[in-house]
Design a protein around this motif. Sequence first.
Motif, PDB file in Angstrom:
ATOM      1  N   VAL A 163       0.698  -1.110   0.101  1.00  0.00           N
ATOM      2  CA  VAL A 163      -0.041  -0.096   0.170  1.00  0.00           C
ATOM      3  C   VAL A 163       0.865   1.237   0.003  1.00  0.00           C
ATOM      4  CG1 VAL A 163      -2.100  -1.069   1.063  1.00  0.00           C
ATOM      5  CG2 VAL A 163      -0.511  -0.061   2.540  1.00  0.00           C
ATOM      6  N   LEU A 164       2.059   1.112   0.417  1.00  0.00           N
ATOM      7  CA  LEU A 164       2.971   2.293   0.410  1.00  0.00           C
ATOM      8  C   LEU A 164       3.597   2.631  -0.924  1.00  0.00           C
ATOM      9  CD1 LEU A 164       5.012   1.930   3.866  1.00  0.00           C
ATOM     10  CD2 LEU A 164       2.980   3.288   3.368  1.00  0.00           C
ATOM     11  N   ASP A 165       3.910   1.476  -1.763  1.00  0.00           N
ATOM     12  CA  ASP A 165       4.423   1.580  -2.944  1.00  0.00           C
ATOM     13  C   ASP A 165       3.427   2.658  -3.871  1.00  0.00           C
ATOM     14  OD1 ASP A 165       6.282   0.997  -5.103  1.00  0.00           O
ATOM     15  OD2 ASP A 165       4.468  -0.024  -6.038  1.00  0.00           O
ATOM     16  N   PRO A 166       2.220   2.521  -4.180  1.00  0.00           N
ATOM     17  CA  PRO A 166       1.522   3.442  -5.134  1.00  0.00           C
ATOM     18  C   PRO A 166       1.654   4.902  -4.547  1.00  0.00           C
ATOM     19  CG  PRO A 166      -0.141   1.667  -4.172  1.00  0.00           C
ATOM     20  CD  PRO A 166       1.329   1.229  -3.669  1.00  0.00           C
ATOM     21  N   ILE A 167       1.401   5.010  -3.074  1.00  0.00           N
ATOM     22  CA  ILE A 167       1.659   6.257  -2.671  1.00  0.00           C
ATOM     23  C   ILE A 167       2.927   6.857  -3.130  1.00  0.00           C
ATOM     24  CG2 ILE A 167       1.575   7.610  -0.468  1.00  0.00           C
ATOM     25  CD1 ILE A 167      -0.105   5.578   0.942  1.00  0.00           C
ATOM     26  N   SER A 168       3.702   6.302  -3.047  1.00  0.00           N
ATOM     27  CA  SER A 168       5.323   6.627  -3.417  1.00  0.00           C
ATOM     28  C   SER A 168       5.301   7.033  -4.744  1.00  0.00           C
ATOM     29  CB  SER A 168       6.429   5.792  -3.088  1.00  0.00           C
ATOM     30  OG  SER A 168       7.720   6.219  -3.540  1.00  0.00           O
ATOM     31  N   ARG A 169       4.757   6.277  -5.498  1.00  0.00           N
ATOM     32  CA  ARG A 169       4.892   6.197  -7.169  1.00  0.00           C
ATOM     33  C   ARG A 169       4.105   7.547  -7.840  1.00  0.00           C
ATOM     34  NH1 ARG A 169       2.280   2.395  -9.482  1.00  0.00           N
ATOM     35  NH2 ARG A 169       1.774   1.026  -7.735  1.00  0.00           N
ATOM     36  N   TYR A 170       3.033   7.798  -7.023  1.00  0.00           N
ATOM     37  CA  TYR A 170       2.174   8.881  -7.553  1.00  0.00           C
ATOM     38  C   TYR A 170       2.709  10.383  -6.730  1.00  0.00           C
ATOM     39  CZ  TYR A 170      -0.950   5.967  -9.948  1.00  0.00           C
ATOM     40  OH  TYR A 170      -1.296   4.986 -10.953  1.00  0.00           O
ATOM     41  N   GLY A 171       3.717  10.488  -6.113  1.00  0.00           N
ATOM     42  CA  GLY A 171       4.168  11.569  -5.688  1.00  0.00           C
ATOM     43  C   GLY A 171       3.594  12.115  -4.314  1.00  0.00           C
ATOM     44  N   ALA A 172       3.037  11.229  -3.767  1.00  0.00           N
ATOM     45  CA  ALA A 172       2.144  11.734  -2.357  1.00  0.00           C
ATOM     46  C   ALA A 172       3.247  11.733  -1.226  1.00  0.00           C
ATOM     47  CB  ALA A 172       1.054  10.807  -1.996  1.00  0.00           C
TER      48      ALA A 172
END
Length: 161
Positions: free
Chosen positions: A15-24
């Motif tokens: 769940v942390l990976d998409p947050i990082s990839r989208y620049g949040a």
Amino acid sequence: MEMELEDAPGELVKVLDPISRYGANIQNVVHKREEKTPLGKVPVTIILEVKEEQRLEEIVDEIKEAGARIARVGEEEVVAKAVNLLVGDIVKTDIKDTVERLNSVQGARVSDLNLAVGKSGGESSARLIFEATSKESLKNVTDKLEEIAKEKDLLVIEPLE
């Protein structure tokens, strides 16, 4: 964002990976592995900052695809902050208990904790930064800190106004 995850290796990373990839910008993660939801999952709260609504929607979609159940996505504006110092035998008096009790105050949370342990495990000091959604909530959490400190024989040093 509040969610429920399976209690298995790698679930939090998913769940942390998409947050990082989208620049949040991840500001805080509370992973309560010792607690279980009614569905037997681990409750996780992630405080994040996203500049664009579209990116948030994409993050939410990917987190759901990763198998997490999202319980709530919402915005709470931080309107008040305070920094307090705590001095004494902080580790022996259970810092985890102290933080959990402070985080139970409605509308406020410990957003940062910096612990300095003294020699031979004796006295230590902690800097606690509180964030709150109202000045009343901030007062309530600092009052709670005073109450806990008195109970645990700790000294609270408040900042000058």
